[in-house]
Scaffold this motif. Sequence first.
Motif, short mmCIF file in Angstrom:
data_model
loop_
_atom_site.label_atom_id
_atom_site.label_comp_id
_atom_site.label_asym_id
_atom_site.label_seq_id
_atom_site.Cartn_x
_atom_site.Cartn_y
_atom_site.Cartn_z
N VAL A 3 40.26 31.21 68.11
CA VAL A 3 40.38 30.89 69.52
C VAL A 3 39.95 32.11 70.31
O VAL A 3 40.38 33.21 69.97
CB VAL A 3 41.85 30.61 69.91
N ARG A 4 39.16 31.92 71.30
CA ARG A 4 38.82 33.03 72.18
C ARG A 4 39.92 33.18 73.22
O ARG A 4 40.31 32.20 73.84
CB ARG A 4 37.50 32.71 72.89
N VAL A 5 40.46 34.38 73.37
CA VAL A 5 41.47 34.60 74.41
C VAL A 5 40.99 35.74 75.30
O VAL A 5 41.03 36.90 74.89
CB VAL A 5 42.86 34.95 73.82
N PRO A 6 40.51 35.42 76.51
CA PRO A 6 40.05 36.49 77.39
C PRO A 6 41.24 37.25 77.98
O PRO A 6 42.37 36.76 77.97
CB PRO A 6 39.28 35.75 78.48
N LEU A 7 40.97 38.45 78.50
CA LEU A 7 42.03 39.22 79.14
C LEU A 7 42.49 38.53 80.43
O LEU A 7 43.66 38.58 80.80
CB LEU A 7 41.53 40.65 79.45
N LEU A 8 41.53 37.88 81.09
CA LEU A 8 41.82 37.17 82.35
C LEU A 8 40.85 36.01 82.43
O LEU A 8 39.70 36.14 82.01
CB LEU A 8 41.61 38.15 83.53
N ASP A 9 41.29 34.87 82.97
CA ASP A 9 40.42 33.70 83.05
C ASP A 9 40.46 33.13 84.47
O ASP A 9 41.25 32.24 84.78
CB ASP A 9 40.89 32.65 82.03
N LEU A 10 39.59 33.67 85.33
CA LEU A 10 39.59 33.23 86.72
C LEU A 10 39.09 31.80 86.88
O LEU A 10 39.49 31.09 87.80
CB LEU A 10 38.76 34.20 87.58
N LYS A 11 38.22 31.37 85.97
CA LYS A 11 37.72 29.99 86.05
C LYS A 11 38.86 28.99 85.86
O LYS A 11 38.92 27.97 86.53
CB LYS A 11 36.64 29.74 84.99
N ALA A 12 39.77 29.30 84.93
CA ALA A 12 40.90 28.39 84.69
C ALA A 12 41.74 28.26 85.95
O ALA A 12 42.24 27.17 86.28
CB ALA A 12 41.75 28.92 83.53
N GLN A 13 41.88 29.36 86.68
CA GLN A 13 42.67 29.31 87.91
C GLN A 13 41.92 28.53 89.00
O GLN A 13 42.51 27.71 89.70
CB GLN A 13 42.97 30.73 88.40
N TYR A 14 40.64 28.79 89.11
CA TYR A 14 39.82 28.12 90.13
C TYR A 14 39.87 26.60 89.97
O TYR A 14 39.97 25.86 90.95
CB TYR A 14 38.38 28.63 90.06
N GLU A 15 39.84 26.15 88.72
CA GLU A 15 39.87 24.70 88.47
C GLU A 15 41.09 24.03 89.09
O GLU A 15 41.02 22.88 89.51
CB GLU A 15 39.86 24.42 86.96
N THR A 16 42.21 24.76 89.17
CA THR A 16 43.44 24.15 89.67
C THR A 16 43.48 24.07 91.20
O THR A 16 44.32 23.35 91.76
CB THR A 16 44.70 24.93 89.20
N ILE A 17 42.59 24.81 91.89
CA ILE A 17 42.66 24.86 93.36
C ILE A 17 41.30 24.66 94.02
O ILE A 17 41.14 24.91 95.21
CB ILE A 17 43.25 26.23 93.83
N ARG A 18 40.33 24.19 93.23
CA ARG A 18 38.94 24.11 93.71
C ARG A 18 38.81 23.39 95.06
O ARG A 18 38.20 23.92 96.00
CB ARG A 18 38.07 23.41 92.67
N ASP A 19 39.41 22.22 95.19
CA ASP A 19 39.21 21.43 96.41
C ASP A 19 39.77 22.13 97.64
O ASP A 19 39.14 22.16 98.70
CB ASP A 19 39.86 20.04 96.26
N GLU A 20 40.96 22.70 97.48
CA GLU A 20 41.58 23.40 98.61
C GLU A 20 40.75 24.61 99.03
O GLU A 20 40.61 24.89 100.22
CB GLU A 20 42.97 23.89 98.20
#
Length: 370
Positions: A3-20
């Motif tokens: 499994v790839r585990v990045p130090l930080l995943d900003l894309k994962a966060q963006y997906e949760t708030i994209r529309d707003e």
Amino acid sequence: MSVRVPLLDLKAQYETIRDEIRSAVERVLESQNFILGPEVASLECEVAKYSQCKFGIGVSSGTDALLVALMAIGVKTGDEVITTPYSFFATAGVIARMGAVPIFADIEPETFNIDPNKIEPKISSRTRALIPVHLFGRMARMDAIMEVANRHGIRVIEDAAQAIGSECRGHRAGSMGHLGCFSFYPTKNLGGFGDGGMVTTNDEGLADRVRMLRVHGYRTKYRNAAIGGNFRLDEIQAAILRVKLKYLDRWTDARRRNAALYRDLLPAAVSAPEDDPEGRHIYNQFVIRYKRRDELMKWINDRAIGSEIYYPVPLHLQECFNSLGGKRGDFPESERASNETLALPIYPELKKEMLAHVAATIREFEARSR
Ligand SMILES: *Cc1c(COP(=O)(O)O)cnc(C)c1O
């Protein structure tokens, strides 16, 4: 398991708030008002309130927040400013840029923050200010720091770049010193889509000075009362940050949960950071200590797990500060931290299985090398 585990995943966060986020940006685009408008004014109020402060002044970055704070308290050429040698470069860089001299005091090994007991011996007749850093999201011992500073009439600027929402005995980062400085760099707990920062204070006079210095030192347009700079914050950043601020406590809770999980799962030979018994650690970074740090780092990086060394060279040993005469051995705890620490993934969207995989990979290294 691979499994790839990045130090930080900003894309994962963006997906949760994209529309707003998109509708907030759209609002600014339609307004065609890009700098120091209503979004910045609202963000200033919201961050000030969140940080238990009366005033917030939006600025262009965390570095500029520190710089304009030093300007606001009138630091001059030849003044001394006491800070920690174990921080991001900007903390000491801004002192030197003012023509002042950074004077370092070593850290406490458990918290990585400036040791309040080591401050007083560094105070001289030229000491003008003190910059404690709330490193990795845990507040420095501000009660003790303010006591020393007040006794000597020294101004305190909190470098809270990594610490928005962290607490020390119920007091939030940025509310205890004379000024607080925040960064909205994308990797911070409240990160924008570019650079940004904020200065907080409870002192109306200082707030007014920072606001003036942010726009070249004028209160009335083109009438300069002081020499400031362009330290302005963009409307687009403020609009995005206002969306993200609403989620910040949820994200902080997730970081804190991850930290607790790590403490359960990491092998005993790894020393995990302790939770702040008197406050609220917000874990901008989860930084462990391990004797064979470099080998461990290679082991987990070879297995696609992100990590980083914050910070590999303490500030007194940076080449650009050679003229200050710092040498190896001056600040043993900071030097030891530079050699032993490693930041592991702690971001809010990190799934429990991924975290368990990181811990298992470290346990595997430990078992093999025992
Ligand atoms: C990020 C950071 C800064 C600087 O903030 P920028 O927004 O990147 O200019 C200053 N001090 C510390 C401790 C930081 O982590």
